[in-house]
Design an enzyme around this catalytic site. Structure first.
Site, PDB file in Angstrom:
ATOM      1  N   VAL A 178      98.207  71.805   3.124  1.00 33.35           N
ATOM      2  CA  VAL A 178      97.110  73.232   2.009  1.00 33.35           C
ATOM      3  C   VAL A 178      96.948  73.098   0.986  1.00 33.35           C
ATOM      4  O   VAL A 178      96.228  72.421  -0.082  1.00 33.35           O
ATOM      5  CB  VAL A 178      97.753  73.966   2.532  1.00 33.35           C
ATOM      6  CG1 VAL A 178      97.539  75.053   2.131  1.00 33.35           C
ATOM      7  CG2 VAL A 178      97.979  74.434   3.802  1.00 33.35           C
ATOM      8  N   LYS A 203     106.712  60.410  -2.712  1.00 38.73           N
ATOM      9  CA  LYS A 203     105.261  61.287  -2.379  1.00 38.73           C
ATOM     10  C   LYS A 203     104.247  61.066  -3.314  1.00 38.73           C
ATOM     11  O   LYS A 203     103.457  60.959  -3.735  1.00 38.73           O
ATOM     12  CB  LYS A 203     105.230  62.664  -1.319  1.00 38.73           C
ATOM     13  CG  LYS A 203     104.485  62.948  -0.675  1.00 38.73           C
ATOM     14  CD  LYS A 203     104.265  64.000   0.404  1.00 38.73           C
ATOM     15  CE  LYS A 203     103.424  64.685   0.292  1.00 38.73           C
ATOM     16  NZ  LYS A 203     103.464  66.009   1.527  1.00 38.73           N
ATOM     17  N   GLU A 245      95.454  80.737   3.934  1.00 35.25           N
ATOM     18  CA  GLU A 245      94.240  79.878   3.675  1.00 35.25           C
ATOM     19  C   GLU A 245      93.667  80.268   5.509  1.00 35.25           C
ATOM     20  O   GLU A 245      94.091  80.178   6.024  1.00 35.25           O
ATOM     21  CB  GLU A 245      94.564  78.772   3.269  1.00 35.25           C
ATOM     22  CG  GLU A 245      95.689  78.442   3.853  1.00 35.25           C
ATOM     23  CD  GLU A 245      95.914  77.994   5.301  1.00 35.25           C
ATOM     24  OE1 GLU A 245      94.779  76.896   5.478  1.00 35.25           O
ATOM     25  OE2 GLU A 245      96.843  77.647   6.008  1.00 35.25           O
ATOM     26  N   GLU A 275      92.637  71.904   9.861  1.00 35.48           N
ATOM     27  CA  GLU A 275      92.667  69.437   9.570  1.00 35.48           C
ATOM     28  C   GLU A 275      92.075  69.277  10.873  1.00 35.48           C
ATOM     29  O   GLU A 275      91.099  70.007  11.029  1.00 35.48           O
ATOM     30  CB  GLU A 275      93.985  69.496   9.781  1.00 35.48           C
ATOM     31  CG  GLU A 275      95.374  70.578   9.165  1.00 35.48           C
ATOM     32  CD  GLU A 275      96.917  69.472  10.381  1.00 35.48           C
ATOM     33  OE1 GLU A 275      96.731  68.306  10.825  1.00 35.48           O
ATOM     34  OE2 GLU A 275      97.912  70.113  10.195  1.00 35.48           O
ATOM     35  N   PHE A 298      86.480  79.033  20.467  1.00 36.21           N
ATOM     36  CA  PHE A 298      88.029  78.423  20.888  1.00 36.21           C
ATOM     37  C   PHE A 298      88.009  79.028  22.572  1.00 36.21           C
ATOM     38  O   PHE A 298      89.291  79.856  22.606  1.00 36.21           O
ATOM     39  CB  PHE A 298      89.059  79.232  20.033  1.00 36.21           C
ATOM     40  CG  PHE A 298      88.975  78.281  18.623  1.00 36.21           C
ATOM     41  CD1 PHE A 298      88.007  78.285  17.494  1.00 36.21           C
ATOM     42  CD2 PHE A 298      90.036  78.161  18.258  1.00 36.21           C
ATOM     43  CE1 PHE A 298      88.520  77.087  16.661  1.00 36.21           C
ATOM     44  CE2 PHE A 298      90.605  77.763  17.530  1.00 36.21           C
ATOM     45  CZ  PHE A 298      89.566  76.887  16.106  1.00 36.21           C
ATOM     46  N   CYS A 320     100.567  74.932  13.375  1.00 42.04           N
ATOM     47  CA  CYS A 320     100.054  75.875  12.495  1.00 42.04           C
ATOM     48  C   CYS A 320      99.945  77.345  13.744  1.00 42.04           C
ATOM     49  O   CYS A 320     100.898  77.828  13.947  1.00 42.04           O
ATOM     50  CB  CYS A 320      98.793  76.078  12.472  1.00 42.04           C
ATOM     51  SG  CYS A 320      98.487  75.011  10.296  1.00 42.04           S
ATOM     52  N   LYS A 350     103.507  77.199  15.891  1.00 41.13           N
ATOM     53  CA  LYS A 350     104.914  77.921  14.730  1.00 41.13           C
ATOM     54  C   LYS A 350     104.343  79.719  14.548  1.00 41.13           C
ATOM     55  O   LYS A 350     105.183  80.404  14.486  1.00 41.13           O
ATOM     56  CB  LYS A 350     104.868  76.854  13.361  1.00 41.13           C
ATOM     57  CG  LYS A 350     104.010  77.366  12.261  1.00 41.13           C
ATOM     58  CD  LYS A 350     104.888  76.631  11.016  1.00 41.13           C
ATOM     59  CE  LYS A 350     103.765  76.878   9.961  1.00 41.13           C
ATOM     60  NZ  LYS A 350     103.116  77.528   9.544  1.00 41.13           N
ATOM     61  N   LYS A 360      94.436  66.997  16.992  1.00 44.57           N
ATOM     62  CA  LYS A 360      93.018  67.049  17.376  1.00 44.57           C
ATOM     63  C   LYS A 360      91.895  65.981  16.589  1.00 44.57           C
ATOM     64  O   LYS A 360      93.012  65.910  16.143  1.00 44.57           O
ATOM     65  CB  LYS A 360      92.496  68.844  16.450  1.00 44.57           C
ATOM     66  CG  LYS A 360      93.154  68.288  14.690  1.00 44.57           C
ATOM     67  CD  LYS A 360      92.704  70.064  14.613  1.00 44.57           C
ATOM     68  CE  LYS A 360      91.354  70.002  14.387  1.00 44.57           C
ATOM     69  NZ  LYS A 360      90.952  71.019  13.209  1.00 44.57           N
TER      70      LYS A 360
HETATM   71  C1  UGA Z   1      94.266  76.215  12.579  1.00 51.24           C
HETATM   72  C2  UGA Z   1      92.880  77.697  11.906  1.00 51.24           C
HETATM   73  O1  UGA Z   1      91.938  77.347  12.874  1.00 51.24           O
HETATM   74  C3  UGA Z   1      92.894  78.059  10.804  1.00 51.24           C
HETATM   75  O2  UGA Z   1      91.483  79.011  10.386  1.00 51.24           O
HETATM   76  C4  UGA Z   1      93.733  77.892  10.004  1.00 51.24           C
HETATM   77  O3  UGA Z   1      93.716  78.070   8.537  1.00 51.24           O
HETATM   78  C5  UGA Z   1      95.098  76.697  10.394  1.00 51.24           C
HETATM   79  O4  UGA Z   1      95.243  76.955  12.149  1.00 51.24           O
HETATM   80  C6  UGA Z   1      96.121  77.276   9.474  1.00 51.24           C
HETATM   81  O5  UGA Z   1      97.087  78.248   9.758  1.00 51.24           O
HETATM   82  O6  UGA Z   1      96.727  76.405   8.375  1.00 51.24           O
HETATM   83  P1  UGA Z   1      94.561  73.918  12.811  1.00 51.24           P
HETATM   84  O7  UGA Z   1      95.730  74.000  13.437  1.00 51.24           O
HETATM   85  O8  UGA Z   1      93.809  72.898  11.663  1.00 51.24           O
HETATM   86  O9  UGA Z   1      93.894  75.337  12.443  1.00 51.24           O
HETATM   87  O10 UGA Z   1      93.552  73.843  14.009  1.00 51.24           O
HETATM   88  P2  UGA Z   1      92.630  73.931  15.178  1.00 51.24           P
HETATM   89  O11 UGA Z   1      90.797  73.450  15.016  1.00 51.24           O
HETATM   90  O12 UGA Z   1      92.460  75.532  14.855  1.00 51.24           O
HETATM   91  O13 UGA Z   1      93.382  73.658  16.351  1.00 51.24           O
HETATM   92  C7  UGA Z   1      94.549  74.008  17.316  1.00 51.24           C
HETATM   93  C8  UGA Z   1      94.848  73.559  18.368  1.00 51.24           C
HETATM   94  O14 UGA Z   1      94.083  74.722  19.228  1.00 51.24           O
HETATM   95  C9  UGA Z   1      93.864  72.304  18.828  1.00 51.24           C
HETATM   96  O15 UGA Z   1      95.486  71.456  18.890  1.00 51.24           O
HETATM   97  C10 UGA Z   1      92.537  72.590  19.231  1.00 51.24           C
HETATM   98  O16 UGA Z   1      92.902  71.232  20.501  1.00 51.24           O
HETATM   99  C11 UGA Z   1      93.561  73.402  20.251  1.00 51.24           C
HETATM  100  N1  UGA Z   1      92.607  74.114  20.185  1.00 51.24           N
HETATM  101  C12 UGA Z   1      91.184  74.829  19.740  1.00 51.24           C
HETATM  102  C13 UGA Z   1      92.080  73.993  22.309  1.00 51.24           C
HETATM  103  O17 UGA Z   1      92.744  73.993  23.017  1.00 51.24           O
HETATM  104  N2  UGA Z   1      90.818  74.640  22.237  1.00 51.24           N
HETATM  105  C14 UGA Z   1      89.448  75.091  21.357  1.00 51.24           C
HETATM  106  O18 UGA Z   1      88.516  75.577  21.834  1.00 51.24           O
HETATM  107  C15 UGA Z   1      89.578  75.239  20.353  1.00 51.24           C
END
Ligand code: UGA
Length: 472
Positions: free
Chosen positions: A11, A35, A150, A154, A265, A276, A279, A336
């Site tokens: 972030v 770092k 935010e 990722e 989703f 994210c 937690k 992911k």
């Molecule tokens: C998530 C949110 O999407 C962001 O908006 C937020 O800012 C971020 O957390 C955060 O709090 O910082 P992120 O964790 O990077 O982002 O990834 P996502 O794309 O949301 O995926 C999260 C998990 O859900 C992954 O393991 C992904 O594989 C899984 N997922 C996602 C599914 O199993 N099915 C879906 O349809 C979508």
């Protein structure tokens, strides 16, 4: 504007780089000395598409510097706090890093600063920050505290920062709201040089939503929890599809066509991971509990997610019969695609179970192997998916990297011991796998045997469906 960003994680680095890209003078503070030294020498601590290029370009223009937390605090008129808020054993967010920064600001600064919580924090953290800043202020600090959650994902964080759907700010004073509006004006107007314009379609101007601090804090946790709930919901629908022989892809497509639901989703799989959702869902449950609200709905969301890996392993056991001594190829380790992040990745829980049961695991991931080695130093890490699949009794697709879509079926079929694929992300076409002689299992879709390729193709185009194998 002169802006400080404290913390150089996903972030913080994205925020610092993108704020510099839209024209601000940014100083990013990092307390981890090795770092920091790497960042000062141009070495990235993480893999995130476009980020390294943006950082290089803004550093060339001298709009982004890296240094200690103290130097960063001294620099900016606005200070974004982007430090980690990892989970405590009881599920609460650990806010000690935020408190430390607040204390340092209070002891170091005289005059006005806008202090912005960007890290994901429980509701009313802003109120606590105000209290602590006042209590520890020694040099006449004047301040506003604002929340600016935010919504960066990722893998697409630069794009998400520069072309967001919405910018949410929570400010309890007009001065703080005006400053935040000024900071984000180039993004609100979409008037800046976009460093990733080639891969980035032209976007609408984002909505700038200004609320009070507590509402902004809640928007973040509620959004992540809602998205997690969508995933757990579709994962349960997938379980049901497996039992009745329906196809979850069609179910989610049909649901998602309703604009009140939307298609995003609703992809079932091996469960949500990353630093994210797991937690944040836990923290939101705790926040609700502490406020006297029983958010048991989210406890179910978490429970369903925790069972995903076991659901896959259970079926794997049925298919492989004896796990001990079996060779398993794991394709994908990151939580992911397009990231090297393995924190709370389903792959880790999966590998642990497989190794505990005596399986021999060979893994391949285009970016995440170095980070996975910290958790599993002793499994085999391979230089490509085919090396991982050599002699394998099953290939498990755990992360949906594009590379796996371009699979060379003929090559794969010559290296595996048994032509069996378990696609935990529904990324491949079942008929194609069957056409190439593979038994193919996915999530919430009927499994396919090689001989059934043509009947599956028929079934896909038939409203009444065809004969499909129901067991995993
Ligand atoms: C998530 C949110 O999407 C962001 O908006 C937020 O800012 C971020 O957390 C955060 O709090 O910082 P992120 O964790 O990077 O982002 O990834 P996502 O794309 O949301 O995926 C999260 C998990 O859900 C992954 O393991 C992904 O594989 C899984 N997922 C996602 C599914 O199993 N099915 C879906 O349809 C979508």
């Amino acid at each position: 504007m002169k802006i400080s960003v404290i913390g150089a994680g996903y972030v913080g680095l994205t925020t610092a780089a993108c704020l510099a890209q839209i024209g601000h003078d940014v100083f990013c503070g990092e307390s981890d000395v090795p770092k920091l030294a790497n960042l000062q020498n141009g070495v990235m601590p993480l893999f995130e598409p476009h980020l390294e290029d943006v950082i290089k370009s803004v550093r060339k223009g001298d709009r982004l510097r890296f240094g200690s937390t103290e130097e960063a605090i001294a620099w900016g008129d606005a200070i974004f706090i982007c430090v980690g808020t990892p989970p405590l054993p009881n599920g609460d967010a650990d806010l000690s890093a935020i408190e430390k920064v607040a204390r340092a600001i209070a002891k170091q600064v005289s005059g006005y600063r806008l202090i912005i919580e960007k890290s994901t924090v429980p509701v009313q953290t802003g109120a606590q920050l105000r209290k602590h800043l006042s209590v520890h202020s020694t040099h006449g600090l004047e301040y506003d505290v604002a929340s600016n959650p935010e919504f960066l994902r990722e893998g697409t964080s630069v794009e998400d920062f520069l072309h967001p759907d919405r910018i949410v700010i929570g400010a309890d004073s007009p001065r703080a709201a005006d400053l935040l509006r000024e900071i984000y004006e180039p993004i609100v107007q979409q008037k800046f040089t976009c460093p990733i314009h080639l891969s980035c379609p032209k976007r609408e101007q984002p909505i700038f939503l200004a609320t009070d601090t507590s509402s902004a804090e809640l928007i973040k946790h509620a959004s992540n929890s809602f998205l997690a709930m969508k995933i757990s919901f579709i994962n349960m629908v997938a379980n049901l599809c497996e039992v009745v022989g329906a196809d979850v892809t069609k179910v989610s497509q049909g649901m998602g066509l309703d604009p009140r639901i939307g298609p995003a989703f609703l992809n079932p799989g091996i469960g949500f991971g990353g630093f994210c959702f797991p937690k944040d869902v836990q923290a939101f449950i705790r926040i609700a509990e502490k406020s006297g609200c029983d958010f048991s709905l989210l406890k179910e969301v978490e429970k369903i997610n925790q069972h995903r890996v076991e659901h896959i392993v259970e079926k794997l056991r049925n298919e492989l019969w004896v796990m001990r001594g079996k060779k398993l190829a794991v394709w994908g380790l990151a939580f992911k695609p397009n990231t090297d992040d393995v924190r709370f990745a389903p792959s880790l829980a999966l590998i642990k179970t497989l190794v505990d049961e005596g399986a021999i695991v060979s893994a391949y991931d285009p970016e995440a192997m170095e980070k996975a080695k910290a958790a599993f130093p002793d499994i085999n890490y391979c230089s490509d998916p085919y090396e991982a699949a050599k002699g394998a009794d099953v290939v498990l697709i755990v992360t949906e990297w594009d590379e796996f879509r371009q699979i060379d079926w003929d090559r794969l079929s010559t290296v595996v011991e048994r032509p069996l694929i378990v696609d935990c992300r529904n990324m491949l076409n079942p008929s194609e796998a069957a056409d190439h002689g593979f038994h193919y299992f996915s999530v919430g879709r009927p499994p396919v045997l090689p001989a059934q390729a043509s009947s599956v193709a028929f079934a896909a185009s038939s409203p009444v469906g065809g004969s499909r194998q129901k067991s995993f």
